[in-house]
Motif scaffolding. Structure first.
Motif, PDB file in Angstrom:
ATOM      1  N   MET A  72     -36.622  -9.180  -3.840  1.00 22.30           N
ATOM      2  CA  MET A  72     -35.239  -8.752  -3.677  1.00 22.30           C
ATOM      3  C   MET A  72     -35.142  -7.499  -2.813  1.00 22.30           C
ATOM      4  N   LYS A  73     -36.086  -6.596  -2.958  1.00 22.37           N
ATOM      5  CA  LYS A  73     -36.068  -5.372  -2.172  1.00 22.37           C
ATOM      6  C   LYS A  73     -36.379  -5.648  -0.707  1.00 22.37           C
ATOM      7  N   THR A  74     -37.386  -6.483  -0.455  1.00 26.69           N
ATOM      8  CA  THR A  74     -37.819  -6.756   0.913  1.00 26.69           C
ATOM      9  C   THR A  74     -36.825  -7.644   1.654  1.00 26.69           C
ATOM     10  N   THR A  75     -36.354  -8.687   0.991  1.00 24.61           N
ATOM     11  CA  THR A  75     -35.499  -9.683   1.647  1.00 24.61           C
ATOM     12  C   THR A  75     -34.041  -9.262   1.703  1.00 24.61           C
ATOM     13  N   TYR A  76     -33.579  -8.597   0.651  1.00 23.82           N
ATOM     14  CA  TYR A  76     -32.138  -8.313   0.541  1.00 23.82           C
ATOM     15  C   TYR A  76     -31.816  -6.822   0.427  1.00 23.82           C
ATOM     16  N   LYS A  77     -32.830  -5.977   0.562  1.00 21.08           N
ATOM     17  CA  LYS A  77     -32.627  -4.519   0.519  1.00 21.08           C
ATOM     18  C   LYS A  77     -31.888  -4.084  -0.746  1.00 21.08           C
ATOM     19  N   THR A  78     -32.240  -4.716  -1.857  1.00 20.01           N
ATOM     20  CA  THR A  78     -31.538  -4.478  -3.110  1.00 20.01           C
ATOM     21  C   THR A  78     -32.535  -4.236  -4.243  1.00 20.01           C
ATOM     22  N   ASP A  79     -32.343  -3.149  -4.964  1.00 21.64           N
ATOM     23  CA  ASP A  79     -33.156  -2.873  -6.151  1.00 21.64           C
ATOM     24  C   ASP A  79     -32.594  -3.632  -7.344  1.00 21.64           C
ATOM     25  N   SER A  98     -28.803  -6.602 -10.281  1.00 22.64           N
ATOM     26  CA  SER A  98     -28.603  -5.399  -9.482  1.00 22.64           C
ATOM     27  C   SER A  98     -27.446  -4.613 -10.084  1.00 22.64           C
ATOM     28  N   GLU A  99     -27.636  -3.312 -10.205  1.00 20.75           N
ATOM     29  CA  GLU A  99     -26.578  -2.468 -10.768  1.00 20.75           C
ATOM     30  C   GLU A  99     -26.002  -1.502  -9.747  1.00 20.75           C
ATOM     31  N   ALA A 100     -26.750  -1.220  -8.684  1.00 25.92           N
ATOM     32  CA  ALA A 100     -26.291  -0.301  -7.637  1.00 25.92           C
ATOM     33  C   ALA A 100     -26.987  -0.674  -6.323  1.00 25.92           C
ATOM     34  N   PRO A 101     -26.294  -0.535  -5.204  1.00 22.55           N
ATOM     35  CA  PRO A 101     -24.918  -0.060  -5.026  1.00 22.55           C
ATOM     36  C   PRO A 101     -23.849  -1.080  -5.404  1.00 22.55           C
ATOM     37  N   ILE A 102     -24.271  -2.310  -5.713  1.00 20.21           N
ATOM     38  CA  ILE A 102     -23.331  -3.317  -6.200  1.00 20.21           C
ATOM     39  C   ILE A 102     -23.935  -3.985  -7.423  1.00 20.21           C
ATOM     40  N   GLN A 103     -23.075  -4.651  -8.208  1.00 23.24           N
ATOM     41  CA  GLN A 103     -23.537  -5.288  -9.437  1.00 23.24           C
ATOM     42  C   GLN A 103     -23.464  -6.800  -9.285  1.00 23.24           C
ATOM     43  N   PHE A 104     -24.544  -7.499  -9.659  1.00 26.77           N
ATOM     44  CA  PHE A 104     -24.560  -8.955  -9.711  1.00 26.77           C
ATOM     45  C   PHE A 104     -25.824  -9.405 -10.441  1.00 26.77           C
ATOM     46  N   THR A 105     -25.832 -10.661 -10.860  1.00 29.74           N
ATOM     47  CA  THR A 105     -26.996 -11.272 -11.485  1.00 29.74           C
ATOM     48  C   THR A 105     -27.359 -12.522 -10.704  1.00 29.74           C
ATOM     49  N   THR A 106     -28.658 -12.734 -10.471  1.00 28.55           N
ATOM     50  CA  THR A 106     -29.101 -13.916  -9.747  1.00 28.55           C
ATOM     51  C   THR A 106     -30.501 -14.286 -10.221  1.00 28.55           C
ATOM     52  N   ASP A 126     -33.257 -20.250  -4.457  1.00 27.71           N
ATOM     53  CA  ASP A 126     -32.489 -21.402  -3.988  1.00 27.71           C
ATOM     54  C   ASP A 126     -31.579 -20.974  -2.840  1.00 27.71           C
ATOM     55  N   GLU A 127     -31.445 -21.838  -1.852  1.00 28.98           N
ATOM     56  CA  GLU A 127     -30.700 -21.505  -0.638  1.00 28.98           C
ATOM     57  C   GLU A 127     -29.273 -21.049  -0.957  1.00 28.98           C
ATOM     58  N   GLY A 128     -28.945 -19.875  -0.486  1.00 29.03           N
ATOM     59  CA  GLY A 128     -27.586 -19.356  -0.612  1.00 29.03           C
ATOM     60  C   GLY A 128     -27.259 -18.706  -1.943  1.00 29.03           C
ATOM     61  N   GLU A 129     -28.132 -18.849  -2.947  1.00 23.98           N
ATOM     62  CA  GLU A 129     -27.784 -18.344  -4.277  1.00 23.98           C
ATOM     63  C   GLU A 129     -27.707 -16.821  -4.314  1.00 23.98           C
ATOM     64  N   VAL A 130     -28.715 -16.155  -3.788  1.00 26.58           N
ATOM     65  CA  VAL A 130     -28.710 -14.695  -3.789  1.00 26.58           C
ATOM     66  C   VAL A 130     -27.609 -14.175  -2.868  1.00 26.58           C
ATOM     67  N   GLU A 131     -27.449 -14.806  -1.714  1.00 26.12           N
ATOM     68  CA  GLU A 131     -26.434 -14.389  -0.757  1.00 26.12           C
ATOM     69  C   GLU A 131     -25.033 -14.465  -1.380  1.00 26.12           C
ATOM     70  N   GLN A 132     -24.781 -15.554  -2.097  1.00 25.66           N
ATOM     71  CA  GLN A 132     -23.491 -15.702  -2.770  1.00 25.66           C
ATOM     72  C   GLN A 132     -23.286 -14.602  -3.801  1.00 25.66           C
ATOM     73  N   ALA A 133     -24.341 -14.298  -4.538  1.00 24.14           N
ATOM     74  CA  ALA A 133     -24.253 -13.253  -5.557  1.00 24.14           C
ATOM     75  C   ALA A 133     -23.949 -11.896  -4.931  1.00 24.14           C
ATOM     76  N   TYR A 197     -21.487  -9.876   4.537  1.00 20.48           N
ATOM     77  CA  TYR A 197     -22.894  -9.972   4.138  1.00 20.48           C
ATOM     78  C   TYR A 197     -23.807  -9.207   5.096  1.00 20.48           C
ATOM     79  N   ASN A 198     -23.625  -9.408   6.388  1.00 18.39           N
ATOM     80  CA  ASN A 198     -24.476  -8.737   7.369  1.00 18.39           C
ATOM     81  C   ASN A 198     -24.268  -7.225   7.369  1.00 18.39           C
ATOM     82  N   ALA A 199     -23.033  -6.807   7.118  1.00 15.68           N
ATOM     83  CA  ALA A 199     -22.757  -5.370   7.048  1.00 15.68           C
ATOM     84  C   ALA A 199     -23.521  -4.739   5.890  1.00 15.68           C
ATOM     85  N   TYR A 200     -23.625  -5.456   4.783  1.00 14.81           N
ATOM     86  CA  TYR A 200     -24.374  -4.938   3.632  1.00 14.81           C
ATOM     87  C   TYR A 200     -25.865  -4.833   3.946  1.00 14.81           C
ATOM     88  N   LEU A 201     -26.424  -5.848   4.586  1.00 17.62           N
ATOM     89  CA  LEU A 201     -27.848  -5.790   4.923  1.00 17.62           C
ATOM     90  C   LEU A 201     -28.141  -4.634   5.883  1.00 17.62           C
TER      91      LEU A 201
END
Length: 290
Positions: A72-79, A98-106, A126-133, A197-201
């Motif tokens: 998650m950290k490497t692919t989506y820059k998310t802790d 993920s709790e910060a900077p945004i909250q979601f579960t995947t 799974d394709e698109g699952e994390v991106e959707q989250a 999505y791209n702005a977040y990455l």
């Protein structure tokens, strides 16, 4: 007579052995059972053939967790933190939050290398699952006040109509559905929000104001965003259609909610333990807030 008694005794021993073999473990009973939604905290939640890899998953659980966190950290820059590690076919499904900077579960998939039972492969999803989250979490950040109001209003509706929602433990451990609350979850096609999505990455700490601008750019009429409302009856009977229609109408009339399409579903009270999903019939309605 002795021969007959010996034969009967032997038969009873064989049958006794068969009965013992057919006895189900507590875990199997939980997997096959149902639980009232207000009591469901993830008991029996499982995946196909998870029992075959359970011992290996337990042995390598810390490695599996770390692989999911790194992915998650490497692919989506998310802790993220790990909420649950569930054995699956030749590996495990790791439910992360993920709790910060945004909250979601995947969820993240970590498999064992074939023919190397003590070596784990690189994590995938799974394709698109994390991106959707992620996009759902960004929508909640962009409209934080509106989502806070949605939480409060959904609770009011539940009390008015004697309805229940998922427990927090169930959401954390069995529901990798992106951004969600006790009575709802956000669902969307992330490709409809590529600017967001791209702005977040590029900038994970992007501001709520900038996110709102990008959401309006990608979806100016709010036709692509869905917030699925899900309630459960306190008992085993469904309400009349009129009740569900009234709930939908109340959502439509309420001010300052996030703009989206709102499917409203009321289920009976029980959750199927194995999959963490409602058991039985439901009644639906739908409204759109623009």
């Amino acid at each position: 007579m002795k021969k007959i008694l010996i034969v009967l005794l032997g038969s009873l021993l064989i049958l006794g052995g068969c009965f013992h073999m057919n006895e189900k473990t507590e875990e199997e009973k939980e997997q096959e059972g149902t639980t009232p939604v207000q009591d469901y905290v993830g008991q029996g939640y499982s995946f196909v053939d998870g029992d075959k890899s359970a011992e290996r998953v337990k042995k390598h659980e810390e490695e599996i967790k770390q692989e999911a966190i790194n992915y998650m950290k490497t692919t989506y820059k998310t802790d993220v933190k790990v909420n649950n590690v569930v054995p699956a076919r030749n590996g495990a499904v790791v439910i992360v939050e993920s709790e910060a900077p945004i909250q979601f579960t995947t969820s993240v998939i970590v498999k064992f290398v074939l023919n190397k039972k003590d070596e784990i492969a690189s994590a995938t999803s799974d394709e698109g699952e994390v991106e959707q989250a992620i996009v759902g979490g960004l929508y909640a950040k962009a409209y934080e006040k509106e989502f806070h109001h949605l939480d409060e209003f959904a609770e009011q509706l539940a009390k008015k109509y004697d309805l229940e929602g998922y427990t927090q433990d169930a959401l954390d451990k069995t529901s990798p559905n992106g951004y969600q609350g006790k009575y709802y979850f956000v669902t969307l096609g992330y490709r409809d929000y590529l600017s967001v999505y791209n702005a977040y990455l590029n900038t994970p700490e992007i501001s709520a104001n900038d996110l709102r601008t990008l959401f309006i750019k990608d979806d100016p009429t709010n036709e692509k965003m869905t917030i699925a409302m899900r309630f459960f009856m306190e008992g085993d009977k469904l309400p009349k259609q009129e009740v569900v229609d009234n709930i939908a109408e109340a959502i439509f009339q309420e001010l300052n909610l996030p703009k989206a399409i709102y499917p409203v579903t009321v289920y009976k009270n029980l959750i199927v333990n194995r999959v963490g999903l409602p058991d039985g019939e439901n009644i639906d309605a739908e409204v759109s807030i623009k």
